[in-house]
Motif scaffolding. Structure first.
Motif, short mmCIF file in Angstrom:
data_model
loop_
_atom_site.label_atom_id
_atom_site.label_comp_id
_atom_site.label_asym_id
_atom_site.label_seq_id
_atom_site.Cartn_x
_atom_site.Cartn_y
_atom_site.Cartn_z
N ASP A 91 -43.53 47.06 -12.36
CA ASP A 91 -44.58 46.12 -11.97
C ASP A 91 -43.97 44.73 -11.97
OD1 ASP A 91 -47.44 45.06 -11.76
OD2 ASP A 91 -46.79 44.18 -13.65
N HIS A 92 -44.14 44.00 -10.86
CA HIS A 92 -43.45 42.71 -10.77
C HIS A 92 -43.96 41.72 -11.81
CE1 HIS A 92 -46.93 41.58 -8.15
NE2 HIS A 92 -46.75 40.39 -8.69
N ASN A 93 -45.23 41.82 -12.21
CA ASN A 93 -45.73 40.90 -13.21
C ASN A 93 -45.08 41.16 -14.56
OD1 ASN A 93 -47.51 38.70 -13.77
ND2 ASN A 93 -48.87 40.10 -14.85
N GLY A 94 -45.01 42.43 -14.95
CA GLY A 94 -44.30 42.75 -16.18
C GLY A 94 -42.84 42.38 -16.11
N ASN A 95 -42.25 42.53 -14.91
CA ASN A 95 -40.85 42.18 -14.76
C ASN A 95 -40.61 40.68 -14.86
OD1 ASN A 95 -38.11 43.15 -14.20
ND2 ASN A 95 -38.31 42.01 -12.30
N THR A 96 -41.61 39.88 -14.49
CA THR A 96 -41.50 38.43 -14.70
C THR A 96 -41.31 38.14 -16.19
OG1 THR A 96 -42.81 37.84 -12.75
CG2 THR A 96 -42.73 36.23 -14.53
N LEU A 97 -42.14 38.77 -17.02
CA LEU A 97 -42.01 38.57 -18.47
C LEU A 97 -40.66 39.07 -18.97
CD1 LEU A 97 -44.29 37.43 -20.44
CD2 LEU A 97 -45.05 38.02 -18.14
N ARG A 98 -40.22 40.21 -18.47
CA ARG A 98 -38.93 40.75 -18.90
C ARG A 98 -37.78 39.83 -18.50
NH1 ARG A 98 -36.51 44.79 -21.12
NH2 ARG A 98 -34.58 45.69 -20.31
N ALA A 99 -37.84 39.32 -17.27
CA ALA A 99 -36.78 38.42 -16.82
C ALA A 99 -36.70 37.17 -17.68
CB ALA A 99 -37.01 38.05 -15.35
N LEU A 100 -37.86 36.63 -18.05
CA LEU A 100 -37.89 35.35 -18.77
C LEU A 100 -37.73 35.49 -20.28
CD1 LEU A 100 -40.75 33.59 -16.77
CD2 LEU A 100 -38.29 33.25 -16.54
N THR A 101 -37.92 36.69 -20.81
CA THR A 101 -37.79 36.88 -22.27
C THR A 101 -36.56 37.67 -22.66
OG1 THR A 101 -39.16 38.89 -22.26
CG2 THR A 101 -40.29 36.78 -22.60
N GLU A 102 -35.92 38.37 -21.71
CA GLU A 102 -34.80 39.23 -22.05
C GLU A 102 -33.57 39.03 -21.17
OE1 GLU A 102 -34.58 41.35 -24.56
OE2 GLU A 102 -36.65 41.25 -25.28
N ILE A 103 -33.78 39.02 -19.87
CA ILE A 103 -32.63 39.14 -18.97
C ILE A 103 -31.94 37.80 -18.71
CG2 ILE A 103 -31.91 39.87 -16.66
CD1 ILE A 103 -34.28 41.84 -16.71
N ASP A 104 -32.71 36.81 -18.32
CA ASP A 104 -32.13 35.49 -18.02
C ASP A 104 -31.95 34.75 -19.33
OD1 ASP A 104 -31.33 33.13 -16.83
OD2 ASP A 104 -32.91 33.13 -15.33
N SER A 105 -30.72 34.73 -19.85
CA SER A 105 -30.47 34.23 -21.21
C SER A 105 -29.36 33.18 -21.23
CB SER A 105 -30.10 35.39 -22.14
OG SER A 105 -31.16 36.31 -22.26
N PRO A 106 -29.70 31.93 -20.87
CA PRO A 106 -28.68 30.89 -20.81
C PRO A 106 -28.43 30.17 -22.14
CG PRO A 106 -30.73 30.02 -19.98
CD PRO A 106 -30.99 31.46 -20.34
N TYR A 107 -29.22 30.49 -23.17
CA TYR A 107 -29.14 29.75 -24.42
C TYR A 107 -28.38 30.56 -25.48
CZ TYR A 107 -32.59 26.93 -22.05
OH TYR A 107 -33.24 26.14 -21.12
N PRO A 108 -27.64 29.89 -26.35
CA PRO A 108 -26.77 30.61 -27.29
C PRO A 108 -27.48 31.26 -28.47
CG PRO A 108 -26.56 28.23 -27.63
CD PRO A 108 -27.43 28.42 -26.42
N ARG A 109 -28.70 30.85 -28.81
CA ARG A 109 -29.31 31.30 -30.06
C ARG A 109 -30.40 32.33 -29.89
NH1 ARG A 109 -28.28 26.33 -33.89
NH2 ARG A 109 -28.70 27.90 -35.46
#
Length: 386
Positions: A123-141
């Motif tokens: 589901d693209h809506n659930g995938n939005t949350l997954r992308a922003l909380t898990e996959i796209d990870s530019p921060y070190p901590r």
């Protein structure tokens, strides 16, 4: 002056991973930082090559997910400002709402749903949350962008309460409970309808530009015909082909004005005094009048029949689904074909093997998916671009 029911960044419920706010770069509040994290993310940048209406259009003047999201944000900010809501939270939600879309829009989503049948679906809506909380990870901590609760909540349920969350949304909710059973903030409700207003009208513009819609067809829609008559009355000396932009602007203005008037009356009648009051109101407070809602639904029916389900579009969707399904099959059979560290991070068991592969495919742009398909599967003939 913000209304009492506007979301207040100083009263945010915080972030999943606490941060030292004293290290913030520049004088920005929590919602401004969320917006900026979204704008600077890789996921957001990839929207420039993801389908909005037309698959991988060559024409520079057609909308893609990125330009659509910017247009939604412009409409959302206007509504939020007029209603006394938080503009920065509204803008963040508008900009991020389509990040979870895979390549080729709904055609790509259908292929990924089929790929994950029995493994939790897609589901693209659930995938939005997954992308922003898990996959796209530019921060070190921490993983993800570590957005505030209010932003994640708005993305999760901007279309209303969620009673049966798909696995990706359920995982985000388990990690940082988002009260899925209630309505979202008024800012999130604004973002949802700003999306409708934008694509209802801008897709008309693109359909006309592509030659898949004609003005004569459009004038069979009562709300379009009325707005067209107003345009002709105001500019009787101007050629018809010069007035389509004015038609679209008039449509958007009428829908926005109706939404503001109706929503302001609904908020007043409800008696809500705080953001939580709005969440507990038991219904959406941001919406069209009955007449405008009926007109908007009629316009959507027209667009599905004449543009979204146009034979050209259906042929393109078949090709898109073949690409996404072919990529999944190839990577599932031989995960080492995935680039970078994706093979090394492959989980050991289902459903996570399939979900990991879908994570990779869902992040692709249209053109990257076509390129990867030709590399790992074979040649495919694409429909002529506009």
């Amino acid at each position: 002056m913000p209304a009492s029911y506007a979301s207040d960044p100083s009263l945010t419920r915080g972030r999943l991973y606490p941060e030292d706010e004293t290290t913030a770069r520049g004088p920005r509040d929590a919602f401004q930082r969320d917006r900026d994290r979204i704008v600077h993310s890789i996921s957001f940048r990839r929207l420039r090559h993801k389908t909005q209406v037309f698959l991988a259009p060559d024409g520079d003047h057609f909308r893609v997910r990125l330009t659509h999201s910017i247009e939604v944000a412009q409409i959302g900010r206007t509504i939020a400002r007029t209603l006394g809501l938080n503009e920065d939270l509204t803008e963040a939600l508008c900009l991020a709402h389509d990040i979870g879309h895979p390549p080729f829009g709904h055609a790509g989503e259908d292929a990924l749903k089929a790929a994950l049948e029995g493994q939790g679906g897609f589901d693209h809506n659930g995938n939005t949350l997954r992308a922003l909380t898990e996959i796209d990870s530019p921060y070190p901590r921490f993983p993800g962008l570590n957005l505030t609760w209010e932003t994640l909540e708005g993305l999760a349920k901007h279309n209303g309460p969620v009673t049966a969350p798909q696995w990706a949304l359920a995982a985000a909710d388990d990690a940082f409970p988002l009260e899925l059973e209630t309505y979202a903030s008024l800012e999130a409700q604004v973002a949802a309808i700003a999306d409708d207003i934008a694509y209802d009208n801008h897709d008309i513009d693109d359909g006309l530009r592509a030659g898949l819609l004609s003005l004569d067809q459009l004038l069979a829609v009562p709300m379009i015909a009325m707005r067209w008559d107003q345009c002709r009355a105001r500019f009787p000396e101007v050629a018809a082909d010069r007035l389509t932009g004015e038609l679209i602007r008039g449509q958007i203005g009428a829908m926005v004005n109706d939404l503001i008037d109706t929503s302001r009356a609904a908020i007043t009648a409800s008696g809500v005094k705080s953001p939580d009051d709005a969440r507990d109101a038991g219904r959406a407070l941001i919406g069209f009048s009955d007449a405008m809602r009926d007109d908007e639904r009629g316009l959507k029916r027209f667009m599905y029949a004449n543009l979204y389900h146009h034979p050209f579009q259906l042929a393109a969707a078949d090709k898109a689904q073949a690409i996404v399904a072919g990529l999944f099959a190839a990577y599932y059979a031989e995960p080492s074909l995935m680039p970078g560290d994706w093979p090394a991070r492959l989980p050991q068991a289902e459903p996570w093997i399939s979900r990991h592969i879908v994570d990779f495919i869902a992040g692709m742009t249209d053109r990257y998916a076509i390129t990867r398909y030709r590399e790992v599967v074979g040649e495919i003939d694409m429909p002529d671009a506009f």
